[in-house]
Scaffold this active site. Structure first.
Site, PDB file in Angstrom:
ATOM      1  N   ARG A 222       8.760 -24.445  11.766  1.00 19.92           N
ATOM      2  CA  ARG A 222       8.986 -25.477  12.783  1.00 19.92           C
ATOM      3  C   ARG A 222       8.947 -26.877  12.173  1.00 19.92           C
ATOM      4  NH1 ARG A 222       5.804 -22.962  18.018  1.00 19.92           N
ATOM      5  NH2 ARG A 222       7.636 -21.949  18.912  1.00 19.92           N
TER       6      ARG A 222
ATOM      7  N   LYS B 142       5.932  -3.603  25.424  1.00 23.45           N
ATOM      8  CA  LYS B 142       5.891  -3.304  26.865  1.00 23.45           C
ATOM      9  C   LYS B 142       7.139  -3.694  27.639  1.00 23.45           C
ATOM     10  CE  LYS B 142       0.963  -3.489  27.661  1.00 23.45           C
ATOM     11  NZ  LYS B 142      -0.095  -4.253  28.314  1.00 23.45           N
TER      12      LYS B 142
ATOM     13  N   GLY C 240       8.568 -14.440  17.352  1.00 29.78           N
ATOM     14  CA  GLY C 240       7.739 -14.392  16.148  1.00 29.78           C
ATOM     15  C   GLY C 240       7.929 -13.149  15.295  1.00 29.78           C
TER      16      GLY C 240
ATOM     17  N   GLY D 188       8.607 -18.343  23.538  1.00 32.78           N
ATOM     18  CA  GLY D 188       8.708 -18.279  25.001  1.00 32.78           C
ATOM     19  C   GLY D 188       9.964 -18.964  25.528  1.00 32.78           C
TER      20      GLY D 188
HETATM   21  C1  3PG Z   1       5.244 -21.715  21.395  1.00 33.79           C
HETATM   22  O1  3PG Z   1       4.616 -21.526  20.349  1.00 33.79           O
HETATM   23  O2  3PG Z   1       5.843 -20.791  22.003  1.00 33.79           O
HETATM   24  C2  3PG Z   1       5.389 -23.118  21.898  1.00 33.79           C
HETATM   25  O3  3PG Z   1       4.919 -24.030  20.966  1.00 33.79           O
HETATM   26  C3  3PG Z   1       4.761 -23.296  23.247  1.00 33.79           C
HETATM   27  O4  3PG Z   1       3.381 -23.144  23.192  1.00 33.79           O
HETATM   28  P1  3PG Z   1       2.560 -22.818  24.517  1.00 33.79           P
HETATM   29  O5  3PG Z   1       2.859 -21.378  24.873  1.00 33.79           O
HETATM   30  O6  3PG Z   1       1.105 -23.039  24.166  1.00 33.79           O
HETATM   31  O7  3PG Z   1       3.037 -23.732  25.607  1.00 33.79           O
END
Ligand code: 3PG
Length: 389
Positions: free
Chosen positions: A34, A191, A344, A367
């Protein structure tokens, strides 16, 4: 959306929201993807002569308290090395930041500011008052409606999308909104329940949906095959059946494994046995797709126009159960399809099989990537759109 690349930033105070939420263990950054992904944006802003302030979150600290564990200090150090200029970390910054044109500072973890998480308007206005231009470049956090990702966009004198955010949105649009056909998605993970919205949304768009991991086990069980001791969700058999029926009704296919790799224990050195899917025994654990299945899936990937990949199809951390994921990774690398990968575990597989250069686009979002694939509106993107083009 106004693009940062189109703006004259010379002499302007520019506040850039990045997602520098990197994994840190014992003060060491274990993946700097990142950080490197943010560099082109930061370099461009500096080249354009801006006074650059960078903001990001790290982890989920308690608001209103400084904590060393969630300090961006290691990130400031690494940014300084990678940019070749000093990037000071500013601890208290909400009420004003001292930075000259052509210089850059990193602002301490924005989630330490009271009101950040609930998108507090007063805080968002303070962020906006720091700058002439606010640049949202944190695709990885675009699914959060917080003061630094959403509120500030409403109040900044000018709000723009940064190059990384725009590249992510362009790649996702290419993969999902106007995909080269056929569109194939690989969705794997432990899941069905955590990826239910994703599966339900993709089934309306794709030509083929390859499922893997515990998700595949639930589909295998729903098709009436034994799964032994494998991870699966008995409560979701009807849901899996409905997804298959919906796919069929649209002429889309969810090909199930015909063979699998099983073991008696979840261990790296457990003995791996290839079995036909009908022959899985009561004490077997399904830990990977079998070679025939991998070959079949690789053939589909070779013929795809677009491939969207989220999740490894087996326990690829264990050598004996890594061949399915490796075969699909190599098929994606060899395929002429436009390919996009995110999440990830998926990025760990991309690294392990060294295919980063052959994947058309690798998302920095976890996410956020999933929510886009689910067809959801990302609040930061909606706020930028509301500010006009
Ligand atoms: C992530 O790693 O998916 C983003 O940086 C968002 O982080 P968060 O889920 O803590 O909002």
């Amino acid at each position: 959306i106004v693009r940062m690349t189109d703006l004259d930033l010379s002499g302007k105070r520019v506040l850039i929201r990045q997602d520098l939420n990197v994994p840190i263990e014992n003060g060491r950054i274990t993946s700097e993807k990142r950080i490197t992904a943010s560099l082109p944006t930061l370099k461009l802003a500096l080249e354009k002569g801006a006074a650059v302030m960078v903001t990001s979150h790290l982890g989920r600290p308690t608001e209103g308290v400084w904590s060393e564990a969630e300090s961006l200090a290691p990130v400031a150090l690494r940014l300084s090395q990678l940019l070749g200029v000093q990037v000071p970390l500013v601890r208290d910054w909400v009420d004003g930041v001292d930075v000259a044109p052509g210089s850059i500072v990193l602002l301490e973890n924005c989630r330490m500011n009271a009101g950040e998480g609930k998108d507090d308007e007063t805080l968002a206005k303070k962020y906006a008052a720091l700058c002439d231009v606010f640049v949202m470049d944190a695709f990885g956090t675009a699914h959060r409606a917080q003061a630094s990702t959403h509120g500030v966009i409403r109040f900044a004198p000018i709000a723009a999308g940064g190059p990384l955010l725009m590249a992510e949105l362009d790649a996702l649009a290419k993969a999902l909104l106007a995909p080269a056909q056929p569109l194939l998605a690989i969705v794997a993970g432990s899941k069905v329940s955590t990826k239910l919205e994703l599966l339900s949304s993709l089934v309306g768009k794709v030509d083929q949906l390859i499922v893997g991991g515990g998700i595949a086990n639930t589909f295998i069980a729903a098709a009436g095959y034994p799964v032994g001791k494998s991870l699966y969700e008995p409560d979701l058999l009807d849901t899996a059946k409905k997804i298959v029926a919906d796919a069929k009704a649209r002429g889309a296919d969810i090909p199930l494994p015909t063979d699998v790799v099983v073991a008696k224990q979840f261990l790296p050195d457990a003995e791996a046995t290839v079995k036909a899917v009908a022959d899985v025994a009561e004490d077997d654990l399904i830990l990977d797709i079998g070679p025939d299945t991998a070959q079949h899936y690789a053939g589909l990937i070779a013929k795809a126009g677009t491939v969207v990949w989220n999740g490894p199809v087996g326990v690829f951390e264990f050598e004996a159960f890594s061949h399915g994921t490796q075969a699909l990774a190599q098929a994606i690398a060899a395929s002429p399809a436009f390919s996009i990968a995110g999440g990830g575990d998926t990025l760990a597989a991309v690294d392990k099989y060294d295919i980063a250069d052959q994947v058309s686009y690798i998302s920095t979002g976890g996410g956020a990537f999933l929510e886009f694939l689910e067809g959801k509106t990302l609040p930061a993107v909606a706020a930028l759109e509301a500010r006009g083009a």
